[in-house]
Design a protein around this motif. Structure first.
Motif, PDB file in Angstrom:
ATOM      1  N   PRO A   1       7.228  15.599 -42.825  1.00  0.00           N
ATOM      2  CA  PRO A   1       8.216  14.536 -42.584  1.00  0.00           C
ATOM      3  C   PRO A   1       7.721  13.165 -43.074  1.00  0.00           C
ATOM      4  CG  PRO A   1       7.942  15.911 -40.650  1.00  0.00           C
ATOM      5  CD  PRO A   1       6.829  16.283 -41.594  1.00  0.00           C
ATOM      6  N   CYS A   2       8.659  12.318 -43.520  1.00  0.00           N
ATOM      7  CA  CYS A   2       8.360  10.928 -43.882  1.00  0.00           C
ATOM      8  C   CYS A   2       9.619  10.099 -43.693  1.00  0.00           C
ATOM      9  CB  CYS A   2       7.834  10.812 -45.310  1.00  0.00           C
ATOM     10  SG  CYS A   2       9.099  11.057 -46.583  1.00  0.00           S
ATOM     11  N   ASP A   3       9.449   8.807 -43.611  1.00  0.00           N
ATOM     12  CA  ASP A   3      10.575   7.888 -43.502  1.00  0.00           C
ATOM     13  C   ASP A   3      11.084   7.600 -44.908  1.00  0.00           C
ATOM     14  OD1 ASP A   3      12.437   5.972 -43.031  1.00  0.00           O
ATOM     15  OD2 ASP A   3      11.061   4.496 -42.167  1.00  0.00           O
ATOM     16  N   ALA A   4      12.217   8.162 -45.242  1.00  0.00           N
ATOM     17  CA  ALA A   4      12.765   8.031 -46.596  1.00  0.00           C
ATOM     18  C   ALA A   4      13.893   7.018 -46.652  1.00  0.00           C
ATOM     19  CB  ALA A   4      13.241   9.387 -47.089  1.00  0.00           C
ATOM     20  N   THR A   5      13.859   6.028 -45.791  1.00  0.00           N
ATOM     21  CA  THR A   5      14.889   4.995 -45.791  1.00  0.00           C
ATOM     22  C   THR A   5      14.830   4.197 -47.092  1.00  0.00           C
ATOM     23  OG1 THR A   5      14.723   4.793 -43.395  1.00  0.00           O
ATOM     24  CG2 THR A   5      15.808   2.995 -44.578  1.00  0.00           C
ATOM     25  N   PRO A   6      15.944   4.018 -47.779  1.00  0.00           N
ATOM     26  CA  PRO A   6      15.933   3.242 -49.029  1.00  0.00           C
ATOM     27  C   PRO A   6      15.557   1.789 -48.771  1.00  0.00           C
ATOM     28  CG  PRO A   6      17.945   4.543 -48.827  1.00  0.00           C
ATOM     29  CD  PRO A   6      17.275   4.588 -47.490  1.00  0.00           C
ATOM     30  N   PRO A   7      15.159   1.053 -49.790  1.00  0.00           N
ATOM     31  CA  PRO A   7      14.854  -0.372 -49.632  1.00  0.00           C
ATOM     32  C   PRO A   7      16.079  -1.138 -49.135  1.00  0.00           C
ATOM     33  CG  PRO A   7      14.198   0.420 -51.806  1.00  0.00           C
ATOM     34  CD  PRO A   7      14.957   1.515 -51.166  1.00  0.00           C
ATOM     35  N   SER A   8      15.854  -2.240 -48.441  1.00  0.00           N
ATOM     36  CA  SER A   8      16.966  -3.024 -47.879  1.00  0.00           C
ATOM     37  C   SER A   8      17.878  -3.572 -48.961  1.00  0.00           C
ATOM     38  CB  SER A   8      16.422  -4.170 -47.022  1.00  0.00           C
ATOM     39  OG  SER A   8      15.607  -5.024 -47.816  1.00  0.00           O
TER      40      SER A   8
ATOM     41  N   THR B   1       2.750  14.046 -55.645  1.00  0.00           N
ATOM     42  CA  THR B   1       3.260  13.844 -54.290  1.00  0.00           C
ATOM     43  C   THR B   1       4.187  12.645 -54.243  1.00  0.00           C
ATOM     44  OG1 THR B   1       2.635  13.545 -51.967  1.00  0.00           O
ATOM     45  CG2 THR B   1       1.292  12.425 -53.613  1.00  0.00           C
ATOM     46  N   ALA B   2       5.228  12.740 -53.415  1.00  0.00           N
ATOM     47  CA  ALA B   2       6.177  11.634 -53.250  1.00  0.00           C
ATOM     48  C   ALA B   2       6.984  11.864 -51.986  1.00  0.00           C
ATOM     49  CB  ALA B   2       7.107  11.538 -54.457  1.00  0.00           C
ATOM     50  N   CYS B   3       7.382  10.763 -51.339  1.00  0.00           N
ATOM     51  CA  CYS B   3       8.299  10.804 -50.201  1.00  0.00           C
ATOM     52  C   CYS B   3       9.716  10.757 -50.751  1.00  0.00           C
ATOM     53  CB  CYS B   3       8.033   9.623 -49.268  1.00  0.00           C
ATOM     54  SG  CYS B   3       9.172   9.515 -47.866  1.00  0.00           S
ATOM     55  N   VAL B   4      10.548  11.727 -50.374  1.00  0.00           N
ATOM     56  CA  VAL B   4      11.910  11.810 -50.890  1.00  0.00           C
ATOM     57  C   VAL B   4      12.899  11.916 -49.738  1.00  0.00           C
ATOM     58  CG1 VAL B   4      11.112  12.904 -53.014  1.00  0.00           C
ATOM     59  CG2 VAL B   4      11.885  14.328 -51.102  1.00  0.00           C
ATOM     60  N   ALA B   5      14.126  11.517 -49.988  1.00  0.00           N
ATOM     61  CA  ALA B   5      15.195  11.641 -48.993  1.00  0.00           C
ATOM     62  C   ALA B   5      15.718  13.067 -48.985  1.00  0.00           C
ATOM     63  CB  ALA B   5      16.311  10.655 -49.322  1.00  0.00           C
ATOM     64  N   ALA B   6      16.513  13.385 -47.987  1.00  0.00           N
ATOM     65  CA  ALA B   6      17.137  14.710 -47.936  1.00  0.00           C
ATOM     66  C   ALA B   6      17.923  14.956 -49.203  1.00  0.00           C
ATOM     67  CB  ALA B   6      18.058  14.788 -46.717  1.00  0.00           C
ATOM     68  N   GLY B   7      17.817  16.171 -49.764  1.00  0.00           N
ATOM     69  CA  GLY B   7      18.524  16.482 -50.992  1.00  0.00           C
ATOM     70  C   GLY B   7      17.883  17.614 -51.749  1.00  0.00           C
TER      71      GLY B   7
ATOM     72  N   ALA C   1      10.474 -17.037 -57.569  1.00  0.00           N
ATOM     73  CA  ALA C   1       9.383 -16.483 -56.767  1.00  0.00           C
ATOM     74  C   ALA C   1       8.882 -15.228 -57.458  1.00  0.00           C
ATOM     75  CB  ALA C   1       9.867 -16.156 -55.350  1.00  0.00           C
ATOM     76  N   ALA C   2       7.665 -14.808 -57.085  1.00  0.00           N
ATOM     77  CA  ALA C   2       7.113 -13.531 -57.528  1.00  0.00           C
ATOM     78  C   ALA C   2       7.226 -12.559 -56.370  1.00  0.00           C
ATOM     79  CB  ALA C   2       5.666 -13.699 -57.966  1.00  0.00           C
ATOM     80  N   LEU C   3       8.016 -11.507 -56.529  1.00  0.00           N
ATOM     81  CA  LEU C   3       8.344 -10.605 -55.432  1.00  0.00           C
ATOM     82  C   LEU C   3       7.871  -9.191 -55.748  1.00  0.00           C
ATOM     83  CD1 LEU C   3      12.020 -11.805 -54.897  1.00  0.00           C
ATOM     84  CD2 LEU C   3       9.969 -12.605 -53.700  1.00  0.00           C
ATOM     85  N   THR C   4       7.138  -8.590 -54.814  1.00  0.00           N
ATOM     86  CA  THR C   4       6.728  -7.200 -54.984  1.00  0.00           C
ATOM     87  C   THR C   4       7.922  -6.293 -54.705  1.00  0.00           C
ATOM     88  OG1 THR C   4       5.990  -7.060 -52.684  1.00  0.00           O
ATOM     89  CG2 THR C   4       4.349  -7.672 -54.343  1.00  0.00           C
ATOM     90  N   PHE C   5       7.936  -5.127 -55.336  1.00  0.00           N
ATOM     91  CA  PHE C   5       9.041  -4.198 -55.135  1.00  0.00           C
ATOM     92  C   PHE C   5       8.545  -2.760 -55.207  1.00  0.00           C
ATOM     93  CE2 PHE C   5       8.882  -4.831 -59.739  1.00  0.00           C
ATOM     94  CZ  PHE C   5       8.957  -3.524 -60.218  1.00  0.00           C
ATOM     95  N   ASP C   6       9.390  -1.856 -54.701  1.00  0.00           N
ATOM     96  CA  ASP C   6       9.101  -0.422 -54.705  1.00  0.00           C
ATOM     97  C   ASP C   6      10.434   0.300 -54.847  1.00  0.00           C
ATOM     98  OD1 ASP C   6       8.475   2.223 -54.193  1.00  0.00           O
ATOM     99  OD2 ASP C   6       7.029   1.760 -52.614  1.00  0.00           O
ATOM    100  N   THR C   7      10.623   1.000 -55.966  1.00  0.00           N
ATOM    101  CA  THR C   7      11.908   1.688 -56.214  1.00  0.00           C
ATOM    102  C   THR C   7      11.844   3.184 -55.922  1.00  0.00           C
ATOM    103  OG1 THR C   7      11.422   2.153 -58.539  1.00  0.00           O
ATOM    104  CG2 THR C   7      12.428   0.018 -58.035  1.00  0.00           C
ATOM    105  N   ARG C   8      10.741   3.661 -55.375  1.00  0.00           N
ATOM    106  CA  ARG C   8      10.560   5.109 -55.246  1.00  0.00           C
ATOM    107  C   ARG C   8      11.571   5.758 -54.301  1.00  0.00           C
ATOM    108  NH1 ARG C   8       4.190   5.202 -54.097  1.00  0.00           N
ATOM    109  NH2 ARG C   8       4.887   3.401 -52.844  1.00  0.00           N
TER     110      ARG C   8
END
Length: 753
Positions: free
Chosen positions: A533-540, A495-501, A555-562
């Motif tokens: 439906p899901c919010d598939a907005t890319p990271p800022s 399972t994964a949230c994806v953008a239109a495509g 700094a140590a920063l968390t990230f999500d590239t999905r």
């Protein structure tokens, strides 16, 4: 689609290993070799010897044992380009003396100065002392081989010899001023022994270790139809050495060369000298290095057994040891092994006796002494054993049928010519088939489109060894999600949230063999595709222009590239570490680090295979890049960049072929004071600790003459300045004092030669 197995055989899987080394210390010694000679002469004279210098024209006669020598001043033997004597000096033997040795028998002999000379020696063996091209062996320093004052500067060579043939041995010094006295020892390595060459002359063996050497052995034993040595090769034992062993007790007797021989061994035990009396035999035993052997059999006290040790083929021979262990614990078997039948393991058999028997009846490798309960065995268990989920998966109804019959190639996607895929829609329940046979597996690609951000849920129902992947529509694709590789899972879910495509689903077996078409229900699967439906907005910070700002001190920063997209900037070709330059689903950071070594790392802190790159601007030049950093779990990354405290950089974080989450850490590490030649630290004789972890790469490049066959990379280097305290040779060494692969270079000055 058919996809060849990427490994080397049906019971192997590709591995990726990485090494990371830390830094400890090095040693500098000057005039030490000259001082050692003087000390040895004064403090350790060779008593009772009359050492003599000899020339090629009048060599000293040597025989087995010790022969006294002294170096011959001015005699130089230049083997440059002929024999690589030394890794640290020239290939010249200085102040050489000659000895002549006639081999008493065919075999391999050892000539050495270990513990018997007062000087840093070099040695070489020739068939004709007047022809340097006749050299057959040479050596400078051998590990563990010391001169009389304790330094590991003595020499040792081994060479094959024919009975009655003369060989000329030159012994001399490391440098032009290296000289001294001592002795050279010549000995057989055991290959000239005649005992054990036949069963009738078998060597007497004892419980414990028994030395052997098969180099001079000529007898072969053909066990075809009598005893199966293993799954590889024929059933012939080559170049056999024989032992005779009297059992002192009844019970399980183990015979083993496991890790005790440097070549591919075979062993067998007999009740007599008759080949037909063979009791047990083995070629390769699981977990034994260099394809060595182990067997067990039921011995009876008071009985004499004949044991043969040989090689896999005619080239497999050498010296080793045979371990004999009375009353050995029995090997694992079906029901007694601790292996979980449902999970791959490195040793044969599994704990469920009934399941183990079912699998091994179909695939004997899973229970053979040279086999293992590998992934193929675990999959067979999932198909045959109820304890591993066999027959418990109920396939739901379908509304779409796969367009590819079992065995055909109509929807292989990126793995097939023309990239054929089968198009389906959300809500599809596809009835399909897959297979794996002969190191090749079927791969089925289904393509679908979503018009808006959607959580894709894919379920794979199958009684076979299946797995499903959600990927994008590129070749090579980015893996967005996948089901658990456990073949017993029903259903397997991704399972994964994806953008239109447009996206694809890949269905494949988890094995490459043992699962052909016609296996029945296990070839069948049902693939269910749903979306919500899901919010598939890319990271800022999806693009370089909107990079996330990092504090100067890090700094140590968390990230999500999905949900990240692919940036248009190509990776620099110099970033290719052997796996290409692709980077997928990347995010960006902006950092102006304080002065020092700026370190950016995902080492062991990301859920996927990461890649890192740093640039001087969004469209600028590459400052550094890395795919897999040595010692970082999960193929994660690290880069170090020297910062002046004022210059900004853009940092790009993405995946090799996948996405995920994690933590990226930005830190500033103090630059070593001697990171550059201009800051070289002054050192003196003795040991100096060092650490190159935060060092950067320096100019100038290494001289081409420094290439010892591995190229000229010289990374993360530091510098020292040394002033000689006396005339003579200087030894700079990290030998045994560094925990990684080091390189050393010495120059006359910064920028000098």
């Amino acid at each position: 689609m058919v996809q060849p197995y990427p490994g080397h055989g049906p019971h192997e899987s590709p591995e990726h290993t990485q090494d990371r080394c830390e830094m400890t210390g090095h040693t500098v010694s000057t005039c030490a070799r000259l001082a050692a000679i003087t000390a040895a002469i004064v403090l350790a004279p060779l008593v009772g010897q009359q050492a003599r210098a000899q020339t090629c024209a009048a060599p000293l006669t040597a025989s087995l044992g010790d022969t006294s020598i002294t170096t011959t001043a001015g005699t130089t033997i230049n083997l440059t380009g002929i024999c690589d004597i030394s890794a640290v000096g020239t290939d010249i033997i200085y102040n050489a003396t000659w000895v002549r040795f006639v081999a008493p028998a065919n075999g391999t002999y050892i000539a050495r100065t270990c513990g018997s000379v007062t000087f840093d020696s070099k040695i070489a063996v020739f068939t004709d002392c007047s022809n340097l091209a006749s050299v057959i062996a040479c050596n400078d320093d051998t590990a563990g081989c010391t001169i009389t004052t304790g330094q590991a500067w003595a020499s040792k060579v081994s060479f094959p010899a024919l009975a009655g043939t003369a060989y000329y041995i030159a012994i001399g010094g490391f440098g032009s001023t290296t000289a001294g006295v001592g002795s050279v020892n010549i000995a057989s390595d055991g290959s000239t022994e005649t005992g054990g060459s036949t069963c009738a002359t078998a060597l007497t063996a004892v419980s414990g270790l028994n030395a052997f050497n098969t180099v001079a052995s000529t007898e072969d034993i053909n066990l075809a139809g009598l005893c199966e040595l293993g799954s590889a090769g024929d059933d012939i034992m080559h170049r056999v050495r024989w032992f005779s062993y009297l059992a002192t007790s009844s019970g399980n007797l183990e015979l083993s060369t496991c890790g005790l021989a440097p070549f591919d061994t075979r062993i067998a035990v007999f009740a007599s000298c008759s080949t037909e009396s063979v009791i047990a035999c083995n070629d390769d035993s699981t977990g034994c290095e260099t394809f060595t052997s182990k067997l067990q059999f039921a011995a009876t006290a008071g009985t004499t057994y004949k044991i043969a040790v040989g090689g896999f083929d005619v080239t497999s021979a050498g010296a080793g040891q045979l371990q004999i262990t009375p009353n050995a614990p029995p090997p694992p078997a079906c029901g007694t092994s601790t292996n979980d039948c449902c999970i791959a393991a490195e040793t044969p058999f599994c704990s469920d006796s009934a399941c183990c028997s079912l699998v091994c009846n179909e695939d004997p490798y899973c229970c053979s002494s040279d086999g293992s309960w590998d992934a193929t065995c675990a999959v067979r268990a999932s198909l045959l054993c109820t304890s591993c989920g066999a027959g418990t998966c109920t396939l739901p109804s379908s509304n779409v049928t796969e367009a590819e019959p079992c065995g055909a190639d109509l929807n292989g996607g990126c793995n097939s010519e023309g990239t054929p895929v089968q198009t389906i829609a959300v809500g599809a329940r596809v009835s399909g088939t897959y297979w794996a046979d002969g190191d090749t597996r079927d791969t089925d690609f289904y393509q679908f489109t979503v018009a808006a951000g959607s959580t894709i849920t894919v379920e794979l129902y199958s009684k076979g060894p299946g797995r499903v992947f959600l990927v994008d529509d590129a070749c090579s694709p980015t893996v967005l999600a996948s089901s658990n590789p456990d073949a017993a899972s029903c259903p397997g879910t991704a399972t994964a949230c994806v953008a239109a495509g447009t996206y694809r689903l890949l269905v494949a077996t988890t094995v490459f063999s043992g699962f052909p078409c016609g296996t029945g229900e296990t070839n069948q699967y049902v693939l269910v595709l749903n979306a919500s439906p899901c919010d598939a907005t890319p990271p800022s910070n999806d693009e370089c222009a909107t990079a996330q700002v990092v504090p100067a001190l890090g700094a140590a920063l968390t990230f999500d590239t999905r949900l990240a997209t692919n940036s248009p900037q190509p990776m620099d070709p110099l970033c290719d570490e052997g796996t290409g330059t692709g980077i997928t689903r990347d995010i960006w950071y902006s950092w102006t680090p304080s002065a020092g070594v700026a370190r950016i790392t995902t080492c062991g802190t990301a859920s996927f295979d990461t890649r890192l790159a740093a640039y001087d601007s969004c469209d600028g030049s590459t400052l550094a890049c890395n795919d897999d950093y040595a010692g970082c779990d999960g193929f994660t990354s690290r880069i170090d960049i020297l910062s002046d405290g004022q210059t900004s950089m853009r940092v790009r974080l993405g995946g090799y072929d996948s996405t995920g989450t994690g933590t990226v850490t930005f830190t500033v590490v103090p630059q070593p004071a001697n990171d550059n030649c201009s800051g070289a630290l002054t050192i003196t004789n003795g040991s100096t600790e060092f650490n190159t972890d935060a060092a950067t790469d320096s100019d100038p490049p290494l001289d081409p003459l420094c290439d010892e066959g591995y190229g000229l990379p010289f990374v993360k280097d530091i510098w020292y300045r040394y002033v000689a305290t006396c005339n003579g040779q200087v030894v700079v060494s990290t030998c045994t004092s560094a925990t990684y692969d080091t390189r050393l270079a010495a120059y006359t000055d910064c920028g000098g030669t």
